[in-house]
Design a protein around this motif. Structure first.
Motif, PDB file in Angstrom:
ATOM      1  N   GLU A 335      21.163  36.692  80.369  1.00  0.00           N
ATOM      2  CA  GLU A 335      20.424  35.783  79.491  1.00  0.00           C
ATOM      3  C   GLU A 335      20.466  36.259  78.043  1.00  0.00           C
ATOM      4  OE1 GLU A 335      16.159  33.406  79.286  1.00  0.00           O
ATOM      5  OE2 GLU A 335      16.484  34.955  80.802  1.00  0.00           O
ATOM      6  N   VAL A 338      24.004  35.426  76.636  1.00  0.00           N
ATOM      7  CA  VAL A 338      24.232  33.996  76.431  1.00  0.00           C
ATOM      8  C   VAL A 338      23.498  33.521  75.183  1.00  0.00           C
ATOM      9  CG1 VAL A 338      23.765  31.692  77.350  1.00  0.00           C
ATOM     10  CG2 VAL A 338      24.761  33.441  78.833  1.00  0.00           C
ATOM     11  N   ALA A 342      25.210  32.031  71.797  1.00  0.00           N
ATOM     12  CA  ALA A 342      24.787  30.696  71.361  1.00  0.00           C
ATOM     13  C   ALA A 342      24.314  30.731  69.914  1.00  0.00           C
ATOM     14  CB  ALA A 342      23.686  30.167  72.279  1.00  0.00           C
ATOM     15  N   TYR A 353      32.084  28.229  75.733  1.00  0.00           N
ATOM     16  CA  TYR A 353      32.059  28.142  77.188  1.00  0.00           C
ATOM     17  C   TYR A 353      31.849  29.564  77.706  1.00  0.00           C
ATOM     18  CZ  TYR A 353      34.989  24.208  75.597  1.00  0.00           C
ATOM     19  OH  TYR A 353      35.520  23.137  74.912  1.00  0.00           O
ATOM     20  N   ILE A 354      31.011  29.728  78.700  1.00  0.00           N
ATOM     21  CA  ILE A 354      30.675  31.060  79.192  1.00  0.00           C
ATOM     22  C   ILE A 354      31.586  31.447  80.354  1.00  0.00           C
ATOM     23  CG2 ILE A 354      28.852  32.534  80.106  1.00  0.00           C
ATOM     24  CD1 ILE A 354      28.408  31.532  77.217  1.00  0.00           C
ATOM     25  N   HIS A 375      22.847  30.577  86.417  1.00  0.00           N
ATOM     26  CA  HIS A 375      23.504  30.700  85.119  1.00  0.00           C
ATOM     27  C   HIS A 375      23.687  29.324  84.478  1.00  0.00           C
ATOM     28  CE1 HIS A 375      25.567  34.864  85.911  1.00  0.00           C
ATOM     29  NE2 HIS A 375      24.253  34.902  86.037  1.00  0.00           N
ATOM     30  N   THR A 379      22.593  27.840  80.824  1.00  0.00           N
ATOM     31  CA  THR A 379      23.536  27.396  79.798  1.00  0.00           C
ATOM     32  C   THR A 379      23.368  25.921  79.466  1.00  0.00           C
ATOM     33  OG1 THR A 379      25.274  27.036  81.470  1.00  0.00           O
ATOM     34  CG2 THR A 379      25.204  29.189  80.378  1.00  0.00           C
ATOM     35  N   VAL A 385      26.024  25.714  74.066  1.00  0.00           N
ATOM     36  CA  VAL A 385      26.900  26.015  75.206  1.00  0.00           C
ATOM     37  C   VAL A 385      27.376  24.708  75.829  1.00  0.00           C
ATOM     38  CG1 VAL A 385      27.140  27.222  77.396  1.00  0.00           C
ATOM     39  CG2 VAL A 385      25.627  28.151  75.628  1.00  0.00           C
ATOM     40  N   ASN A 388      31.307  26.268  81.446  1.00  0.00           N
ATOM     41  CA  ASN A 388      31.462  27.548  82.133  1.00  0.00           C
ATOM     42  C   ASN A 388      32.868  27.636  82.716  1.00  0.00           C
ATOM     43  OD1 ASN A 388      28.636  26.259  82.600  1.00  0.00           O
ATOM     44  ND2 ASN A 388      28.229  28.450  82.608  1.00  0.00           N
TER      45      ASN A 388
END
Length: 526
Positions: A335, A338, A342, A353-354, A375, A379, A385, A388
């Motif tokens: 977290e 991310v 972001a 994109y994660i 996740h 996101t 975001v 993924n």
């Protein structure tokens, strides 16, 4: 503790052949069959609808035959059948993009003018496989309206320090271009002629093939090894003015590769999106006040990758940091990272994109079966975001823990359209026209006509009013399909929710996903 990165994973991985038989390419990227339960909302809360725009991809690895081909030396028919099986798997998971490795070790999955055929195709470097794998991969993906991003490794020459290279391999013709490190052989990133050559080798594929994206992963300078230094002191002395440290000079070499590659791609094919998936930690806050509140290895140091600068300078169209840790990881909390990324892309035109460690979910490294799905919950709640990407493809097939099933059941029950990127040029086609909506034995068929589109999306709406809100709600999206000449049609299956009620509309897209105005909504009684 330093996480298992992709390099470590490769050394541990062996893969069996993909089972099953080839399936004819479907025309549409459609929803997962209805009927599976979704995660319930919290008491008193309405669940947020899934987005209709989301990048959902897998990494298909070819180096040491991790994913495809599953082993070298398969027949043409076997290789094609395996690849089709991967596309089938991607569709069944609700994905809309494939990031496929086509230049794993200074070689090629296409008839390159610069480098030999890959050993991972036939078992012999330089041996013609008898067909054009890259052309086949792209065509098969596009038939399903799945994006194809060509994944290149710029500097890795071989997976051993003394490989058996073909006689005319550039590394043999120019032995001063390469050096060994950590059991592998690499091109020297500090040589301008090397940088120009590897760009030429990659641009050969980008120029000649209908790729949607060009992609680098986290291999720039090799991952650092304790007690060892890169054998590039002589290059530094010859190529540097001495005003910067060797560490900054190395980062400058990678910055030049990235910025020049971005410029060359957009000069030749401005619609091709250039993306990189760096190691997930840029720098820790203890090293730099702008760094993340983490304590893991830093890409800035261990691979000479200043990924934050690439974002700020706009040298990439999208960034896919490999955030390969779980919620609550003591050194690198998912977290925390991310949110950090972001924040860093906010105010830029760079898509985010994660990168997700599906392999940790299916091997039990992640303690919770729900980790991957959780996740996506996070996101989707962040405007910066837009999707993924999962490593590796085999992990999405060999779901030993149920983690992938949980992800799909909770998050990917509806299809999604690839998000557009503001900095990538394009123009929305004209609005299509729905010609007829009629009942069939299987459901409801919608036929329409449009012009100038690359693909279409079909929507099932509760009212005749086609609003922005309705087109943002993924529950209303039936399917996307590649454009064909003249009129075309799709059937909304009864098993997927076609009960004869509601209205149908169609939107059109150019190749960079700029959306047209919608058609008028039509119901069965019109």
């Amino acid at each position: 503790m330093h996480p298992v990165d992709r390099r470590s994973f490769l050394s541990l991985s062996t893969r069996a052949a993909v089972g099953g038989t080839a399936v004819t390419a479907a025309a549409a990227t459609s929803a997962v069959p209805a009927g599976a339960a979704s995660a319930p909302a919290a008491p008193g809360e309405d669940p947020a609808p899934p987005p209709s725009r989301e990048f959902r991809a897998l990494w298909l690895s070819s180096v040491v035959n991790i994913d495809w081909p599953s082993t070298s030396g398969l027949s043409i028919e076997e290789q094609k059948a395996e690849y089709i099986a991967w596309l089938d798997r991607a569709q069944s998971l609700g994905l809309n993009a494939m990031i496929a490795q086509v230049r794993p070790t200074a070689d090629a999955f296409w008839p390159s003018r610069f480098e030999p055929w890959s050993i991972y195709l036939t078992g012999t470097q330089g041996q013609d496989p008898g067909y054009d794998p890259l052309a086949f991969q792209i065509d098969a993906a596009h038939e399903r309206n799945i994006e194809f991003h060509a994944w290149f490794n710029p500097y890795r020459v071989a997976m051993s320090e003394t490989p058996d290279l073909v006689e005319d391999h550039p590394a043999r013709v120019h032995p001063d271009w390469v050096w060994p490190f950590g059991g592998k052989l690499y091109y020297d990133p500090g040589l301008p002629e090397v940088r120009a050559f590897v760009q030429d080798a990659m641009m050969d594929a980008i120029s000649r093939y209908d790729v949607d994206g060009a992609h680098f992963d986290d291999y720039f300078y090799p991952y650092a090894i304790a007690g060892k230094t890169y054998p590039d002191q002589a290059t530094y002395e010859a190529q540097s003015d001495g005003a910067t440290s060797i560490e900054d000079w190395r980062r400058d070499n990678i910055n030049l590769l990235v910025s020049e590659m971005h410029e060359r791609i957009h000069a030749e094919k401005p619609w091709v999106r250039f993306g990189i998936s760096p190691f997930g930690i840029w720098r820790n806050s203890t090293s730099d006040p702008e760094g993340s509140d983490t304590s893991g290895s830093e890409s800035y140091e261990i691979i000479c990758a200043d990924s934050l600068r690439w974002v700020r300078e706009g040298w990439v169209d999208y960034i896919t940091p490999q955030i390969y840790w779980q919620f609550g990881h003591p050194a690198a909390d998912y977290e925390t990272l991310v949110h950090w990324w972001a924040e860093k892309v906010e105010g830029t035109d760079v898509g985010l994109y994660i990168g997700e460690a599906a392999y940790k979910a299916i091997t039990g490294v992640f303690p919770e079966v729900t980790e991957l799905g959780d996740h996506v919950d996070l996101t989707r709640g962040l405007d910066a975001v837009d999707g993924n990407v999962y490593f590796s493809a085999a992990s999405l097939r060999d779901d030993t823990t149920g983690s992938v099933d949980d992800l799909v059941q909770r998050q990917y029950q509806h299809p999604a359209i690839v998000p557009e990127l503001e900095q990538v040029p394009g123009g929305a086609p004209g609005a299509p026209t729905v010609l007829v909506v009629r009942r069939t034995d299987d459901g409801v068929q919608v036929r329409w006509r449009g012009h100038g589109a690359t693909s279409y999306a079909m929507w099932h709406l509760p009212t005749a009013e086609v609003t922005e809100e309705a087109l943002a709600d993924g529950r209303n999206l039936v399917a996307t399909v590649r454009a064909d000449r003249g009129s075309q049609a799709l059937v909304h299956l009864e098993s997927e929710g076609a009960d004869g009620s509601g209205y149908y509309a169609v939107t059109a897209y150019d190749r960079t996903w700029h959306q047209s105005a919608p058609s008028a909504a039509v119901d069965l009684r019109t």
